[in-house]
Motif scaffolding. Sequence first.
Motif, PDB file in Angstrom:
ATOM      1  N   ASN A   1       1.073  -1.202   0.154  1.00 36.81           N
ATOM      2  CA  ASN A   1       0.062   0.021  -0.140  1.00 36.81           C
ATOM      3  C   ASN A   1       0.743   1.249   0.202  1.00 36.81           C
ATOM      4  N   THR A   2       2.079   1.217   0.882  1.00 32.21           N
ATOM      5  CA  THR A   2       3.122   2.456   0.811  1.00 32.21           C
ATOM      6  C   THR A   2       3.306   2.324  -0.663  1.00 32.21           C
ATOM      7  N   ILE A   3       3.865   1.477  -1.465  1.00 36.39           N
ATOM      8  CA  ILE A   3       4.266   1.520  -2.802  1.00 36.39           C
ATOM      9  C   ILE A   3       3.197   2.162  -3.696  1.00 36.39           C
ATOM     10  N   LEU A   4       2.071   1.770  -3.570  1.00 35.82           N
ATOM     11  CA  LEU A   4       0.922   2.463  -4.396  1.00 35.82           C
ATOM     12  C   LEU A   4       0.757   3.941  -3.979  1.00 35.82           C
ATOM     13  N   ALA A   5       0.921   4.298  -2.661  1.00 29.18           N
ATOM     14  CA  ALA A   5       0.402   5.526  -2.335  1.00 29.18           C
ATOM     15  C   ALA A   5       1.821   6.493  -2.875  1.00 29.18           C
ATOM     16  N   MET A   6       2.803   5.795  -2.736  1.00 28.73           N
ATOM     17  CA  MET A   6       3.923   6.953  -3.088  1.00 28.73           C
ATOM     18  C   MET A   6       4.110   6.948  -4.680  1.00 28.73           C
ATOM     19  N   SER A   7       3.667   5.980  -5.496  1.00 24.11           N
ATOM     20  CA  SER A   7       3.836   5.887  -6.957  1.00 24.11           C
ATOM     21  C   SER A   7       2.559   6.869  -7.609  1.00 24.11           C
ATOM     22  N   VAL A   8       1.477   6.929  -7.030  1.00 25.65           N
ATOM     23  CA  VAL A   8       0.435   7.569  -7.530  1.00 25.65           C
ATOM     24  C   VAL A   8       0.919   9.027  -7.746  1.00 25.65           C
ATOM     25  N   GLY A   9       1.400   9.819  -6.826  1.00 24.54           N
ATOM     26  CA  GLY A   9       1.889  11.196  -6.875  1.00 24.54           C
ATOM     27  C   GLY A   9       2.829  11.506  -7.803  1.00 24.54           C
ATOM     28  N   GLY A  10       3.698  10.313  -8.246  1.00 29.15           N
ATOM     29  CA  GLY A  10       4.559  10.943  -9.137  1.00 29.15           C
ATOM     30  C   GLY A  10       4.395  10.778 -10.578  1.00 29.15           C
ATOM     31  N   ILE A  11       3.113  10.042 -10.999  1.00 33.93           N
ATOM     32  CA  ILE A  11       2.696   9.583 -12.289  1.00 33.93           C
ATOM     33  C   ILE A  11       2.342  10.879 -13.026  1.00 33.93           C
ATOM     34  N   PRO A  12       1.667  11.903 -12.394  1.00 33.85           N
ATOM     35  CA  PRO A  12       1.834  13.009 -13.456  1.00 33.85           C
ATOM     36  C   PRO A  12       2.765  13.611 -13.922  1.00 33.85           C
ATOM     37  N   ASN A  13       3.667  14.000 -13.123  1.00 30.49           N
ATOM     38  CA  ASN A  13       5.164  14.485 -13.718  1.00 30.49           C
ATOM     39  C   ASN A  13       5.810  13.449 -14.688  1.00 30.49           C
ATOM     40  N   SER A  14       5.722  12.257 -14.475  1.00 31.78           N
ATOM     41  CA  SER A  14       6.238  11.292 -15.343  1.00 31.78           C
ATOM     42  C   SER A  14       5.554  11.428 -16.658  1.00 31.78           C
ATOM     43  N   ILE A  15       4.256  11.574 -16.533  1.00 33.77           N
ATOM     44  CA  ILE A  15       3.538  11.445 -17.848  1.00 33.77           C
ATOM     45  C   ILE A  15       3.819  12.724 -18.702  1.00 33.77           C
ATOM     46  N   ARG A  16       4.164  14.027 -18.219  1.00 35.91           N
ATOM     47  CA  ARG A  16       4.400  15.077 -18.485  1.00 35.91           C
ATOM     48  C   ARG A  16       5.643  15.093 -19.232  1.00 35.91           C
ATOM     49  N   GLY A  17       6.659  14.477 -18.405  1.00 38.55           N
ATOM     50  CA  GLY A  17       8.031  14.635 -19.094  1.00 38.55           C
ATOM     51  C   GLY A  17       8.108  13.543 -20.261  1.00 38.55           C
ATOM     52  N   SER A  18       7.399  12.356 -20.121  1.00 39.36           N
ATOM     53  CA  SER A  18       7.223  11.501 -21.365  1.00 39.36           C
ATOM     54  C   SER A  18       6.514  12.283 -22.509  1.00 39.36           C
ATOM     55  N   ARG A  19       5.720  12.806 -22.437  1.00 38.73           N
ATOM     56  CA  ARG A  19       4.710  13.678 -23.451  1.00 38.73           C
ATOM     57  C   ARG A  19       5.303  14.658 -24.081  1.00 38.73           C
ATOM     58  N   ALA A  20       6.069  15.453 -23.220  1.00 40.84           N
ATOM     59  CA  ALA A  20       7.031  16.515 -23.993  1.00 40.84           C
ATOM     60  C   ALA A  20       7.884  15.782 -24.863  1.00 40.84           C
ATOM     61  N   MET A  21       8.699  14.959 -24.542  1.00 44.19           N
ATOM     62  CA  MET A  21       9.707  14.076 -25.269  1.00 44.19           C
ATOM     63  C   MET A  21       9.161  13.335 -26.645  1.00 44.19           C
ATOM     64  N   ALA A  22       7.742  12.887 -26.382  1.00 41.07           N
ATOM     65  CA  ALA A  22       7.087  12.248 -27.458  1.00 41.07           C
ATOM     66  C   ALA A  22       6.726  13.152 -28.424  1.00 41.07           C
ATOM     67  N   LEU A  23       6.347  14.393 -28.336  1.00 45.43           N
ATOM     68  CA  LEU A  23       5.842  15.421 -29.127  1.00 45.43           C
ATOM     69  C   LEU A  23       7.042  15.991 -29.923  1.00 45.43           C
ATOM     70  N   LYS A  24       8.296  16.010 -29.312  1.00 44.32           N
ATOM     71  CA  LYS A  24       9.419  16.126 -30.227  1.00 44.32           C
ATOM     72  C   LYS A  24       9.519  15.228 -31.058  1.00 44.32           C
ATOM     73  N   GLU A  25       9.520  14.080 -30.682  1.00 43.89           N
ATOM     74  CA  GLU A  25       9.739  12.702 -31.672  1.00 43.89           C
ATOM     75  C   GLU A  25       8.609  12.532 -32.719  1.00 43.89           C
ATOM     76  N   ARG A  26       7.465  12.978 -32.305  1.00 42.11           N
ATOM     77  CA  ARG A  26       6.536  12.538 -33.292  1.00 42.11           C
ATOM     78  C   ARG A  26       6.535  13.254 -34.779  1.00 42.11           C
ATOM     79  N   GLU A  27       7.489  14.134 -35.078  1.00 41.36           N
ATOM     80  CA  GLU A  27       7.489  14.845 -36.342  1.00 41.36           C
ATOM     81  C   GLU A  27       8.887  14.365 -36.805  1.00 41.36           C
ATOM     82  N   MET A  28       9.731  13.570 -36.305  1.00 41.42           N
ATOM     83  CA  MET A  28      10.911  13.075 -36.926  1.00 41.42           C
ATOM     84  C   MET A  28      10.777  12.362 -37.933  1.00 41.42           C
ATOM     85  N   GLU A  29      11.720  12.099 -38.959  1.00 39.96           N
ATOM     86  CA  GLU A  29      11.547  11.476 -39.983  1.00 39.96           C
ATOM     87  C   GLU A  29      11.244   9.865 -39.851  1.00 39.96           C
ATOM     88  N   TYR A  30      12.057   9.268 -39.089  1.00 40.73           N
ATOM     89  CA  TYR A  30      12.118   7.748 -39.117  1.00 40.73           C
ATOM     90  C   TYR A  30      10.571   7.525 -38.719  1.00 40.73           C
TER      91      TYR A  30
END
Length: 311
Positions: A174-203
């Motif tokens: 339960n402690t793992i779940l409680a600590m993980s949930v709080g960090g998910i939004p920032n993790s999603i934001r960071g990955s989304r920002a990098m994905a937006l840059k990669e989305r227009e790449m030629e490959y």
Amino acid sequence: MKTEHEETKKHHGRHSEGHRRPEGHGHGRRKRQSQLVQIWKRMIKNRVSLIGFILLAIIILLAILAPALAPYDPNFMDPQALNAGPSAEHLFGADNMGRDILSRILWGARSSLLLGFICAIFGLLVGLIFGSLVGYAGKTVDMVVMRLCDVMSSIPGMLLAILISTALGPGFFNTILAMSVGGIPNSIRGSRAMALKEREMEYLEAAKAMNCSKLKIVFKHMVPNIVSPSIVGTTMMIGNSITGAASLSFVGLGIQPPDPEWGAMLSNARNFMLQYPHEVLFPGIAILITVLATNMIGDGLRDALDPKLKN
């Protein structure tokens, strides 16, 4: 008619062409390996990250060898050693129940490190999956997920962890779940920002032209290219998760006694910190060194992955 020399030359050309493809594949693998070696060499040259690696390796080794290194059972209570200070018999002293603090720190390293690493890896996986999908999909999906992240981010991380722990009850998972949930939004934001840059790449455009499915484009082509920068944030999350789990244990919502855990040890000793400061000092130093080591590794990894520093 073709001469025997021409047929032999043509056959030799086919033979060489057939062997050229595996060499190219091996060259690609060697290139990826050489990049990893270069990153590793840059990290080793960085004294800060090298010290962090050494500290964290020592802590992990001590946690693994806790059964052999701990002088006492972590839950053994000696009535004659209540609140005993550091001595030859108890190097770090004993707590208010006569339990050896050094033994409890060594055994507690297992719980604290597991909490930190599992929470960080869980946040990395969730962030990569949802962040990549959102960044590639865009439009409605992006708007909905980002608004949900905004709602979650509006609640302080520790308050959210306390709410989850209160609802689910204390305990390791339960402690793992409680600590993980709080960090998910920032993790999603960071990955989304990098994905937006990669989305227009030629490959990715080439993958679309080859009629690759969207899931294949995201997980086979996009995710491998954004995972390295995400690992840098993951190393920082390890330290944050350790301190967060210790905070939950300190308020009685994390790992429960008699299981040894650094935050629980601090919570148990808070009423005696003025009379017996050693009961707070040594668990606090253990948390400090571990979090410092992970942050030092994160700084070194960030510098090693910086394109400006590449040769």
